[in-house]
Design a protein around this motif. Structure first.
Motif, PDB file in Angstrom:
ATOM      1  N   ALA A   1       0.826  -1.209   0.000  1.00  0.00           N
ATOM      2  CA  ALA A   1       0.000   0.000   0.000  1.00  0.00           C
ATOM      3  C   ALA A   1       0.857   1.254   0.000  1.00  0.00           C
ATOM      4  N   ALA A   2       1.953   1.238   0.760  1.00  0.00           N
ATOM      5  CA  ALA A   2       2.836   2.403   0.811  1.00  0.00           C
ATOM      6  C   ALA A   2       3.457   2.688  -0.550  1.00  0.00           C
ATOM      7  N   VAL A   3       3.903   1.635  -1.242  1.00  0.00           N
ATOM      8  CA  VAL A   3       4.491   1.815  -2.568  1.00  0.00           C
ATOM      9  C   VAL A   3       3.448   2.346  -3.546  1.00  0.00           C
ATOM     10  N   THR A   4       2.277   1.745  -3.524  1.00  0.00           N
ATOM     11  CA  THR A   4       1.219   2.139  -4.463  1.00  0.00           C
ATOM     12  C   THR A   4       0.805   3.585  -4.263  1.00  0.00           C
ATOM     13  N   GLU A   5       0.610   3.978  -3.018  1.00  0.00           N
ATOM     14  CA  GLU A   5       0.145   5.339  -2.750  1.00  0.00           C
ATOM     15  C   GLU A   5       1.243   6.365  -3.028  1.00  0.00           C
TER      16      GLU A   5
ATOM     17  N   GLU B   1      10.657  -1.439  -4.363  1.00  0.00           N
ATOM     18  CA  GLU B   1       9.900  -2.480  -5.065  1.00  0.00           C
ATOM     19  C   GLU B   1      10.602  -3.825  -4.949  1.00  0.00           C
ATOM     20  N   LEU B   2      11.929  -3.808  -5.019  1.00  0.00           N
ATOM     21  CA  LEU B   2      12.701  -5.038  -4.869  1.00  0.00           C
ATOM     22  C   LEU B   2      12.463  -5.658  -3.495  1.00  0.00           C
ATOM     23  N   ALA B   3      12.511  -4.837  -2.467  1.00  0.00           N
ATOM     24  CA  ALA B   3      12.303  -5.338  -1.100  1.00  0.00           C
ATOM     25  C   ALA B   3      10.893  -5.883  -0.915  1.00  0.00           C
ATOM     26  N   VAL B   4       9.909  -5.183  -1.465  1.00  0.00           N
ATOM     27  CA  VAL B   4       8.521  -5.613  -1.304  1.00  0.00           C
ATOM     28  C   VAL B   4       8.258  -6.895  -2.084  1.00  0.00           C
ATOM     29  N   ARG B   5       8.776  -6.977  -3.315  1.00  0.00           N
ATOM     30  CA  ARG B   5       8.590  -8.204  -4.100  1.00  0.00           C
ATOM     31  C   ARG B   5       9.247  -9.403  -3.420  1.00  0.00           C
ATOM     32  N   ALA B   6      10.416  -9.191  -2.856  1.00  0.00           N
ATOM     33  CA  ALA B   6      11.091 -10.286  -2.157  1.00  0.00           C
ATOM     34  C   ALA B   6      10.264 -10.735  -0.958  1.00  0.00           C
ATOM     35  N   ALA B   7       9.718  -9.778  -0.226  1.00  0.00           N
ATOM     36  CA  ALA B   7       8.885 -10.117   0.936  1.00  0.00           C
ATOM     37  C   ALA B   7       7.637 -10.870   0.512  1.00  0.00           C
TER      38      ALA B   7
ATOM     39  N   ARG C   1       8.429 -13.368   7.843  1.00  0.00           N
ATOM     40  CA  ARG C   1       8.071 -12.381   8.873  1.00  0.00           C
ATOM     41  C   ARG C   1       9.132 -11.290   8.964  1.00  0.00           C
ATOM     42  N   ALA C   2      10.401 -11.670   8.941  1.00  0.00           N
ATOM     43  CA  ALA C   2      11.468 -10.676   9.009  1.00  0.00           C
ATOM     44  C   ALA C   2      11.492  -9.811   7.755  1.00  0.00           C
ATOM     45  N   ALA C   3      11.306 -10.435   6.586  1.00  0.00           N
ATOM     46  CA  ALA C   3      11.362  -9.696   5.331  1.00  0.00           C
ATOM     47  C   ALA C   3      10.187  -8.736   5.177  1.00  0.00           C
ATOM     48  N   THR C   4       8.989  -9.180   5.539  1.00  0.00           N
ATOM     49  CA  THR C   4       7.825  -8.296   5.406  1.00  0.00           C
ATOM     50  C   THR C   4       7.898  -7.146   6.397  1.00  0.00           C
ATOM     51  N   ALA C   5       8.433  -7.396   7.586  1.00  0.00           N
ATOM     52  CA  ALA C   5       8.587  -6.306   8.561  1.00  0.00           C
ATOM     53  C   ALA C   5       9.532  -5.244   8.015  1.00  0.00           C
ATOM     54  N   ARG C   6      10.662  -5.686   7.479  1.00  0.00           N
ATOM     55  CA  ARG C   6      11.622  -4.729   6.924  1.00  0.00           C
ATOM     56  C   ARG C   6      11.037  -3.983   5.732  1.00  0.00           C
ATOM     57  N   ALA C   7      10.346  -4.702   4.868  1.00  0.00           N
ATOM     58  CA  ALA C   7       9.780  -4.072   3.680  1.00  0.00           C
ATOM     59  C   ALA C   7       8.725  -3.041   4.049  1.00  0.00           C
ATOM     60  N   ALA C   8       7.886  -3.362   5.039  1.00  0.00           N
ATOM     61  CA  ALA C   8       6.848  -2.432   5.454  1.00  0.00           C
ATOM     62  C   ALA C   8       7.452  -1.156   6.031  1.00  0.00           C
TER      63      ALA C   8
ATOM     64  N   ARG D   1      10.381   5.490   3.228  1.00  0.00           N
ATOM     65  CA  ARG D   1      10.974   6.094   2.036  1.00  0.00           C
ATOM     66  C   ARG D   1       9.951   6.737   1.122  1.00  0.00           C
ATOM     67  N   LEU D   2       8.662   6.492   1.352  1.00  0.00           N
ATOM     68  CA  LEU D   2       7.669   7.142   0.504  1.00  0.00           C
ATOM     69  C   LEU D   2       7.768   8.655   0.628  1.00  0.00           C
ATOM     70  N   PHE D   3       8.166   9.153   1.807  1.00  0.00           N
ATOM     71  CA  PHE D   3       8.306  10.596   1.986  1.00  0.00           C
ATOM     72  C   PHE D   3       9.546  11.116   1.266  1.00  0.00           C
ATOM     73  N   GLU D   4      10.590  10.298   1.232  1.00  0.00           N
ATOM     74  CA  GLU D   4      11.817  10.662   0.522  1.00  0.00           C
ATOM     75  C   GLU D   4      11.534  10.860  -0.962  1.00  0.00           C
ATOM     76  N   VAL D   5      10.740   9.989  -1.554  1.00  0.00           N
ATOM     77  CA  VAL D   5      10.479  10.079  -2.990  1.00  0.00           C
ATOM     78  C   VAL D   5       9.348  11.049  -3.317  1.00  0.00           C
TER      79      VAL D   5
END
Length: 401
Positions: A255-259, A293-299, A333-340, A346-350
């Motif tokens: 959701a964060a990436v999409t928005e 996107e890479l992090a989210v896809r991996a998660a 669980r670890a990957a999705t936590a990091r991705a979230a 970073r959405l604010f950075e971009v």
């Protein structure tokens, strides 16, 4: 104990139908997510729609009239709902966990009664965690002998997500002062049961994860199922519970990436040094999106792999397959936590300065991620993965893995 009330059953959804219904509901639920978060409006109507849709009954065994959909389908349903509003994703997490507990530990007559409740659209909450204990797996709540074949339930629970909006509350308690842990199934409106809406988290603000006070609530043996026995042999109970949490975080990340992408395409201004007309063409912005996107896809991929690992273990349950499922879920669980956390930060950075306007509600993604990822320490998931990688040490056999 209150009497069971017969109502028409909810739809029995196939895997394909469950995903279609979840996608449809998610689109509707997303529309009000910002306002619900800002004004702390509990999603009562949304939960009622969720119940009526049949989605909360998708794991009821086929032998009891349910669809018994696949584990990957359950995970994807949670991810879709959580991408729309992770509060709505988290509220029924305990419902599914205790449907699973009933599958593993309920007697046939207990299953028949309570699965019928689920198929009638009723919801399970939870009363498990307690404040003031040494750690999350220590409990003080007890079932005391009350005479006449009754037990009296005494204790106080917190972080009881789902209890406020539930019909039934499964309560983890010791049978006697020092006896093994059991689950007492009590009606939400039963005498001696008080649910307090005192949750004030900075994120996941509308999960109503408040307190449950139990003051000699009466329970008979027919409404008590074993809990400690779940972990006396190989099990995927803990892995399944953690998988759903991972799906919630995966939903937040997506959701964060999409928005953020919508904002960058429609509202952001490019940096002058980029020499482009659109912020979406700024090479630094594009690179940042690519990294997230890479992090989210991996998660998301690890989430699906973990779901399949649980399903494989359930089909051939051994110490080895159960351990493999737990490790797969630990990775997810670890990957999705990091991705979230990464995506929501970073959405604010971009997106730039304009994205920080409070009225947009973009900060809810980070607040939701930061709050929900604290549920279980991702660092311990990584620790268990590391021990396995070095020495082949199998993970502990408990409900948090």
């Amino acid at each position: 104990m209150s009497q069971l009330v017969q109502t028409p059953p909810v739809p029995v959804l196939s895997d394909r139908a469950a995903l279609a219904v979840a996608d449809e509901l998610a689109r509707d639920f997303a529309a009000g997510a910002v306002r619900r978060d800002a004004e702390r409006i509990l999603p009562v109507a949304e939960l009622d729609r969720l119940s009526a849709s049949g989605l909360l009954a998708i794991t009821v065994p086929a032998a009891h009239g349910g669809a018994e959909v696949s584990v990957p389908t359950v995970a994807e349903v949670f991810r879709l709902l959580s991408a729309a509003d992770p509060n709505i994703g988290q509220i029924p997490q305990s419902h599914f966990v205790y449907v699973n507990q009933l599958r593993h530990q309920g007697r046939t007559d207990q299953q028949a009664r309570l699965f019928a409740e689920v198929l009638a659209g009723r919801r399970f909450g939870n009363a498990q965690s307690e404040a003031g204990t040494r750690h999350a797996r220590e409990f003080r709540t007890t079932l005391h002998p009350g005479g006449d074949g009754r037990w009296l339930l005494r204790g106080r629970k917190f972080y009881a997500t789902g209890a406020l909006l539930a019909d039934w509350i499964p309560v983890v308690a010791h049978l006697g002062v020092d006896g093994p842990l059991h689950v007492a199934w009590v009606a939400r409106e039963a005498p001696g049961v008080e649910v307090i809406d005192d949750w004030d988290g900075l994120g996941q603000r509308t999960t109503a994860s408040g307190s449950v006070v139990l003051s000699d609530a009466a329970v008979t043996d027919d409404w008590i199922t074993p809990y400690s026995a779940t972990f006396e042999g190989p099990q995927t109970y803990g892995a399944f519970a953690q998988l759903l949490h991972a799906a919630i975080d995966a939903g937040i990340a997506r959701a964060a990436v999409t928005e953020a992408a919508v904002f960058v395409r429609t509202k952001s201004r490019p940096h002058p040094d980029a020499g482009v007309e659109r912020a979406a063409d700024d090479p630094l912005v594009v690179r940042a999106f690519g990294e997230v996107e890479l992090a989210v896809r991996a998660a998301e991929a690890l989430l699906e792999a973990a779901a399949r690992s649980i399903e494989a273990a359930d089909a051939n349950l051994t110490a080895g397959t159960a351990a493999a499922a737990s490790l797969a879920v630990a990775a997810a669980r670890a990957a999705t936590a990091r991705a979230a956390l990464e995506a929501s930060n970073r959405l604010f950075e971009v997106a730039g300065t304009r994205s920080a306007a409070a009225g947009l509600g973009l900060d809810r993604h980070w607040r939701n991620a930061r709050t929900h990822t604290l549920h279980d320490a991702a660092a311990w998931k990584v620790q268990h993965l590391g021990r396995w990688a070095i020495d082949g040490t199998t993970p502990p056999n408990h409900g948090q893995l």
